[in-house]
Design an enzyme around this catalytic site. Sequence first.
Site, mmCIF file in Angstrom:
data_model
loop_
_atom_site.group_PDB
_atom_site.id
_atom_site.type_symbol
_atom_site.label_atom_id
_atom_site.label_comp_id
_atom_site.label_asym_id
_atom_site.label_seq_id
_atom_site.Cartn_x
_atom_site.Cartn_y
_atom_site.Cartn_z
ATOM 1 N N ASP A 10 28.130 -0.229 -35.116
ATOM 2 C CA ASP A 10 28.069 1.012 -34.351
ATOM 3 C C ASP A 10 26.702 1.665 -34.589
ATOM 4 O O ASP A 10 25.983 1.332 -35.544
ATOM 5 C CB ASP A 10 29.204 1.921 -34.826
ATOM 6 C CG ASP A 10 29.181 3.284 -34.166
ATOM 7 O OD1 ASP A 10 29.160 3.348 -32.923
ATOM 8 O OD2 ASP A 10 29.168 4.293 -34.898
ATOM 9 N N ASP A 12 25.655 5.685 -33.576
ATOM 10 C CA ASP A 12 25.701 7.095 -34.004
ATOM 11 C C ASP A 12 26.597 7.281 -35.220
ATOM 12 O O ASP A 12 27.781 6.923 -35.204
ATOM 13 C CB ASP A 12 26.214 7.980 -32.861
ATOM 14 C CG ASP A 12 25.237 8.075 -31.709
ATOM 15 O OD1 ASP A 12 24.190 7.416 -31.763
ATOM 16 O OD2 ASP A 12 25.535 8.804 -30.750
ATOM 17 N N ASP A 200 32.141 4.166 -38.023
ATOM 18 C CA ASP A 200 32.523 5.407 -38.696
ATOM 19 C C ASP A 200 33.612 6.185 -37.977
ATOM 20 O O ASP A 200 34.100 7.190 -38.504
ATOM 21 C CB ASP A 200 31.292 6.318 -38.816
ATOM 22 C CG ASP A 200 30.856 6.872 -37.465
ATOM 23 O OD1 ASP A 200 30.498 6.069 -36.575
ATOM 24 O OD2 ASP A 200 30.894 8.106 -37.292
#
Length: 262
Positions: A10, A12, A200
């Site tokens: 991922d 961001d 996250d």
Amino acid sequence: MTVPAMIFTDLDGTLLDHETYDWSPAAPLLGRLTAAGIPVCLASSKTAAEMVPLRAAMGLSAAPLICENGAGIVPGGEATATGADRSAYARLRAALQALPVELRQGFEGFGDMGPARIAEVTGLTPQAAEAAATRAFSEPGLWTGTQGELAAFLDLLAGQGVTGRRGGRFLTLSFGGTKADRMEEIAMHYGHPPTIALGDAPNDREMLEAAGHGIVIANPHGAPLPELRGEAEGRIRRSTETGPNGWSIEVSRLVSDLDIAI
């Protein structure tokens, strides 16, 4: 084509700092991974227009990327994101506009915002916000209604084949496909090497659980992910450091534990 391992990450809040979008702390490790022949595949809710230049800046252009939360793939080696069929996005916007006003008004999508508002809510530069607005498969946005209204909103959209996924910042709507689906597709092309996934947020969950090894990167800006399948057995671990610092520490530790030379 076989490789020692593949990393799917991922952006961001994971490889990119949540506030600054900086990835430079991970740059030395990214270079070492590339030199060792380990593809690092970016997997994000961002558009191809956003991700292709970022992939090039990171030195990862040889690896494919997963865009718009798993709705699309850009193969390795493509220097531009051109010619995307935007018919899925047009159908998605039409489904939104057909909702009752009291539910529709709770969702402010990127198509409602325009580049200036996108820059305001994301902190992106005007140029980057233009790229974020160039969508082909999915619609991220801010939900401001109640949880009850959200359930009704998603239920009506589901009747038209639209699913909603929570990320670190946005609720993203699409006609399906996940990062995990695309990870499997890409890994198969490379002969099913060991896979490592990092994320996250809730929209990373399937990818983290489907990978051979998962790393949850700490992000204090959102609710922590609940315990994931495979975490109790040690197949999934969590960082204490955030963003690219945590990314570098945990990837270095994991490849060492797996005896993968970099």
